[in-house]
Structures are given as C-alpha cells and as structure tokens.
Design an enzyme around this catalytic site. Sequence first.
Site, mmCIF file in Angstrom:
data_model
loop_
_atom_site.group_PDB
_atom_site.id
_atom_site.type_symbol
_atom_site.label_atom_id
_atom_site.label_comp_id
_atom_site.label_asym_id
_atom_site.label_seq_id
_atom_site.Cartn_x
_atom_site.Cartn_y
_atom_site.Cartn_z
ATOM 1 N N HIS A 142 0.829 -1.215 0.000
ATOM 2 C CA HIS A 142 0.000 0.000 0.000
ATOM 3 C C HIS A 142 0.860 1.260 0.000
ATOM 4 C CE1 HIS A 142 -3.106 -2.888 0.846
ATOM 5 N NE2 HIS A 142 -4.009 -1.940 0.666
ATOM 6 N N PRO A 143 0.464 2.234 -0.801
ATOM 7 C CA PRO A 143 1.203 3.497 -0.807
ATOM 8 C C PRO A 143 0.891 4.287 0.462
ATOM 9 C CG PRO A 143 -0.804 3.709 -2.086
ATOM 10 C CD PRO A 143 -0.745 2.281 -1.651
ATOM 11 N N GLU A 189 -8.319 7.824 -6.506
ATOM 12 C CA GLU A 189 -9.724 8.203 -6.254
ATOM 13 C C GLU A 189 -10.016 8.221 -4.764
ATOM 14 O OE1 GLU A 189 -11.796 6.206 -10.137
ATOM 15 O OE2 GLU A 189 -12.734 5.773 -8.203
ATOM 16 N N GLU A 190 -9.530 7.196 -4.061
ATOM 17 C CA GLU A 190 -9.820 7.071 -2.628
ATOM 18 C C GLU A 190 -9.151 8.191 -1.833
ATOM 19 O OE1 GLU A 190 -10.144 2.249 -3.208
ATOM 20 O OE2 GLU A 190 -8.309 3.106 -2.383
ATOM 21 N N PHE A 239 1.062 2.664 7.425
ATOM 22 C CA PHE A 239 -0.273 2.859 8.016
ATOM 23 C C PHE A 239 -1.305 2.669 6.906
ATOM 24 C CE2 PHE A 239 -3.675 6.089 8.698
ATOM 25 C CZ PHE A 239 -4.234 5.563 9.857
ATOM 26 N N VAL A 240 -2.257 1.756 7.125
ATOM 27 C CA VAL A 240 -3.315 1.529 6.125
ATOM 28 C C VAL A 240 -4.677 1.779 6.769
ATOM 29 C CG1 VAL A 240 -4.436 -0.160 4.610
ATOM 30 C CG2 VAL A 240 -1.937 -0.118 4.778
ATOM 31 N N ILE A 241 -5.473 2.557 6.071
ATOM 32 C CA ILE A 241 -6.834 2.843 6.529
ATOM 33 C C ILE A 241 -7.707 3.006 5.286
ATOM 34 C CG2 ILE A 241 -6.490 5.366 6.605
ATOM 35 C CD1 ILE A 241 -8.220 5.360 9.187
ATOM 36 N N ALA A 245 -9.596 4.917 3.145
ATOM 37 C CA ALA A 245 -9.749 6.374 2.997
ATOM 38 C C ALA A 245 -11.191 6.761 2.672
ATOM 39 C CB ALA A 245 -8.803 6.878 1.906
HETATM 40 N N1 LIG Z 1 -1.969 3.577 3.058
HETATM 41 C C1 LIG Z 1 -3.276 3.405 2.766
HETATM 42 O O1 LIG Z 1 -4.124 3.290 3.629
HETATM 43 N N2 LIG Z 1 -3.570 3.370 1.460
HETATM 44 C C2 LIG Z 1 -4.857 3.242 0.990
HETATM 45 N N3 LIG Z 1 -6.048 3.425 1.680
HETATM 46 C C3 LIG Z 1 -7.028 3.528 0.769
HETATM 47 O O2 LIG Z 1 -8.228 3.701 1.007
HETATM 48 N N4 LIG Z 1 -6.509 3.427 -0.488
HETATM 49 C C4 LIG Z 1 -5.169 3.269 -0.404
HETATM 50 O O3 LIG Z 1 -4.355 3.161 -1.309
#
Ligand SMILES: NC(=O)N[C@H]1NC(=O)NC1=O
Length: 260
Positions: free
Chosen positions: A153-154, A172-173, A205-207, A209
């Site tokens: 994940h970026p 987009e997110e 950190f992933v959430i 968005a």
């Molecule tokens: N780091 C992270 O949470 N990346 C992401 N979250 C999301 O909703 N799209 C993503 O690429």
Amino acid sequence: MWRSQTGNQRWRWNLKVNPKVTKSASGNKYHKKHTHESSTARFAAPSCLEINLHLKASRAWFCVHQCIDLGGVQRLSLQQLGTHVDMDIGTVNALSYEDFGNIFGNVVEKCPIIAAAVWSSRPFASFSALEAAFNEFMDALPESGKEGILRCHPDLAGRDLQSGTLTKESLEEQAGAGLDALESSESSSMARLNEHYKERFGFPFVICARMNDKKNILRQLSERCQHERTVERAHGIEEVKKICRLRLQGLVCHDAQNKL
Ligand SMILES: NC(=O)N[C@H]1NC(=O)NC1=O
C-alpha cells in the site's frame, strides 16, 4: 442510453466512441454490441452525459455505465470505461482467469496474486461469497504474508500521490478523503506520522480512505502509532478488507438479487 443531466440551454453533441475501445492495453478484448458510433442529438444544456455500453469480455456480456463531464472529456478512453463495470455474479463466474485477473487484480492494492488465487474458488454463490474468498485468502496467510500485503500500500498523501504514480483506485480514494488538498501543516503532520509509523512497525499505516475524512485519518494515524505491532498488523488487514469490499462493489452488483 444517454441523457443530459441539468440546465435549460439547448446543446448539440456528437458522441463518437473511440474504435480503440475494442482492445484494452492489457490485451483483453472487448467487443462492441451496440454503441453510438456517431450519433448527433439535441440536449438541454448537458453538463454530463451518461451512457451504458454493452461490452463482451471473454464469453460474457456486461454493461459499463459511464458518466462523462462534458466540460473536459471529449472522447472515451478504455481506462475510463473500466472504472464502473457492474457485473452480476453469473458473469463473474464465467470469466476466464485472465479476465478475472484483469478486472479484480487490484481490489487488494498491488496484489494481483490474490485475485489469481481466488479465481480457483469459483463458482461464487453471491457477492458476499466473492468477498469472503478474498478475505479468507488474506486470513490464511502467515503473519509475514499479511505484512507483505500492507507493504504493497502506498503512503497516504505520500510520494506516489505527489508524483502521480498512485493506482487509479488509490488516487480516487485518497482524493475523496481530501488528501490531495492538505494544508501545509496537515501535510507535514501526515509525513511525520507516516514515517514514525513505518519506523515503529516496518509496514505503512493503512486505513480505508473512503470511510474517513482527512481529519479522522490524521487522528487515527496518531493514535495507532501507540499500538503493539500485532494489534496494528491485524488492524491494517481489517482496513485492507474494507478497501477490498468497496472496490469489489464498484465492479460487481451486490444487491440481494445477485445470487445464483
Ligand atoms: N496507506 C493506505 O491506507 N492506502 C490506501 N487506503 C485507501 O483507502 N486506499 C489506499 O491506497
């Protein structure tokens, strides 16, 4: 089907479907069933044009709904056509593994191997069964595999957003949560906390968005920096599942009727 959305002026609009729509960049073939090759119509001040294209991937027909902003877009591109595919579960089950991989390869960010593996679980009885197959694959991975998914994940509002190298889904997110328009103080807090998080846990950190706004994201980033590594790994994977569900919902009908 096309129609104007708002307004009171009369407009004349030529709709041309780019012939290149018959072939995608990845070599996946689409065939036009019926499209308006060069239709001319009168609209009442359109700001937006909606069309449904009937396309064929492998042996299955499906419908692509596209909304075109007439202010900017003059021509359909295949990438735009790919964003709002609305397949039923029978169509999903009929996809070859190549088409399935092309369509679902990024429902888990930059992890096409998951879609390639999940194809083996066909037929899916419903949207929920399809979603469950992605989740079960992730749950069955060893902890190192789960961390690997997180590392694909970026960063939020990170280098990829600035350099324009995000996947279209992630862009987009992130833009939807307002992360492409941070105040400079928010931007520096985000960068500082992201770095702190990565240093502490060894993954980003992933959430999800789309289920949060920028304020909420910053608050959670700060709070989650305090967690234990095992708690954060599990939390991150639950967020990946939420992202996956929303991406799947953008591709497959998920109403109660969508069952075998
Ligand atoms: N780091 C992270 O949470 N990346 C992401 N979250 C999301 O909703 N799209 C993503 O690429």
